[in-house]
Scaffold this active site. Structure first.
Site, PDB file in Angstrom:
ATOM      1  N   ASP A  89       0.798  -1.231   0.000  1.00 31.94           N
ATOM      2  CA  ASP A  89       0.000   0.000   0.000  1.00 31.94           C
ATOM      3  C   ASP A  89       0.828   1.277   0.000  1.00 31.94           C
ATOM      4  OD1 ASP A  89      -2.641  -0.851  -0.231  1.00 31.94           O
ATOM      5  OD2 ASP A  89      -2.734  -1.415   1.870  1.00 31.94           O
ATOM      6  N   ASP A 147      -6.740  -4.419  -5.072  1.00 32.67           N
ATOM      7  CA  ASP A 147      -6.456  -3.088  -4.531  1.00 32.67           C
ATOM      8  C   ASP A 147      -5.148  -2.517  -5.080  1.00 32.67           C
ATOM      9  OD1 ASP A 147      -7.726  -5.046  -2.849  1.00 32.67           O
ATOM     10  OD2 ASP A 147      -7.797  -3.612  -1.198  1.00 32.67           O
TER      11      ASP A 147
END
Length: 308
Positions: A89, A147
Site C-alpha cells: 500500500d 487493490d
C-alpha cells in the site's frame, strides 16, 4: 448545479479547517458515533486526510491546507525508518502526499520520498507469477489483490521521473496478471489471487474482504475500474481500457434498488449493507474512462452514483 457544487465545497473547506486545527499529525481509519479516534502506527489510510488537504489547497489556494499536508508528509518519514510496517500500500500512502507535493511544487524532498516508496513496492514484485505480494504475513507470501491496481501508478510515475523502464514494466506486468486472474468474464472481480511463491503457479483464490472466494466485493470492483483505467493511461494498452469498461458495466448493472452498491454483489446475505466508498471509487474510475473516451455515458453513470 454549479452553485450547489460550490456551496458543497465551501462547506467541506469549513469542515476540513476544523480537522486541520484539531488533528495535529494523527492518523485515522474510521469514525465511531461521528468521532475519529487516532490509531497507532502509519497505515495505508495515513495519506487520505493530507490528500484531502492538497485537493482543497488546489481549489482554494489556502496555504494552511498545503502546510498541513506537508506536515503529514514529513511525519510519515517514520514509516520508512521503521520499515517493517510497509506493504503493497505504499502507493496509497505516498502518491496522495509526496505525489501531490511533487506535482504542484516540484519539491525534491517529495521526489525522493516517491522513489523510496517505489523501490519498496518494486521489491515486492515476484517475477515468478508476475504479481506484487500483498500482505506481510508468512502464510500470504503468494497472495496478491485487486487493490494494488491503485498502487502501481507509483511505479509508472517512478519510470517517468527516472527514465528507468523497470518500474513501468513491473507495473504493466502486474496489471496483466490482475486482468487475467481477478476480472471474470462477466465483469465481476475477485479480491485475492493466490500463487505458489516459488514456481509462480496460480493456485486459486481467497475470499479476502468478500463473502467468499466466488463472490464479488464491490470496493474491489471500484479499484478495478479506476486502476485499469490508470493502467491504460500509462501503457495505452486497449485491453486495460476494455477491462475498466467491462467492470464498470457490471457495477452499474448490479446496484441495489436505491442505486447504491451492496458491500458484495454476489453475497447471498446482507445486501442491505452498502459501501458508499465503493461507489465513489467506481465513480472516479468512470470519470477517468470518460476523460479517455469522451463517452458521455460514463460521466452520466458517475454523476448518478455520486448523487445516489
Amino acid at each position: 448545479m454549479v452553485r450547489h457544487a460550490t456551496a458543497t465545497i465551501l462547506y467541506i473547506i469549513k469542515k476540513e479547517k476544523i480537522m486541520l486545527d484539531k488533528c495535529g499529525c494523527n492518523y485515522f481509519n474510521y469514525s465511531e458515533n461521528g468521532v475519529y479516534t487516532p490509531v497507532s502506527g502509519i497505515c495505508w489510510t495515513a495519506s487520505f486526510l493530507p490528500g484531502i488537504f492538497w485537493l482543497l489547497y488546489r481549489y482554494s489556494g489556502d496555504k494552511e491546507f498545503m502546510e498541513g499536508a506537508v506536515r503529514y508528509e514529513k511525519a510519515m518519514d517514520k514509516a520508512f525508518s521503521d520499515f517493517d510496517g510497509l506493504s503493497h500500500d505504499v502507493g496509497f500512502m505516498w502518491l496522495l502526499t509526496s505525489g501531490q507535493n511533487f506535482a504542484l511544487t516540484g519539491s525534491d524532498e517529495s521526489r525522493r520520498r516517491l522513489l523510496k516508496a517505489a523501490y519498496v513496492l518494486m521489491g515486492r514484485f515476484n517475477i515468478a507469477g508476475n504479481y506484487i505480494r500483498a500482505w506481510n504475513f508468512d502464510h500470504m507470501k503468494g497472495q496478491a489483490i485487486i487493490d494494488c491496481m491503485m498502487n502501481i501508478p507509483l511505479l509508472f510515475l517512478a519510470s517517468e521521473i527516472t527514465g528507468d523502464m523497470r518500474f513501468h514494466n513491473a507495473a504493466a506486468a502486474y496489471a496483466g496478471t490482475a486482468l487475467n486472474y481477478l476480472i471474470r468474464e462477466d465483469g465481476s472481480v475477485h479480491h485475492v489471487m493466490c500463487f505458489d511463491h516459488v514456481s509462480g503457479k496460480h493456485t486459486g483464490y481467497d475470499k479476502g474482504a468478500g463473502y467468499d472466494e466466488n463472490s464479488a466485493w464491490s470496493r474491489g470492483a471500484g479499484w478495478a475500474i479506476y486502476g485499469m483505467a490508470m493502467a491504460y493511461m500509462y501503457t495505452k494498452e486497449l485491453r486495460f481500457l476494455e477491462a475498466a469498461k467491462k467492470v464498470s458495466a457490471y457495477f452499474t448493472e448490479h446496484l441495489n434498488s436505491d442505486g447504491v452498491a451492496p458491500w458484495d454483489f454476489k453475497a447471498p446475505v446482507d445486501r442491505d449493507i452498502t459501501d458508499t466508498s465503493a461507489c465513489m471509487i467506481a465513480a472516479s474510475g468512470m470519470l477517468e474512462i470518460y476523460r479517455i473516451t469522451d463517452d458521455a455515458k460514463y460521466r452520466s453513470s458517475a454523476v448518478t452514483l455520486i448523487e445516489n
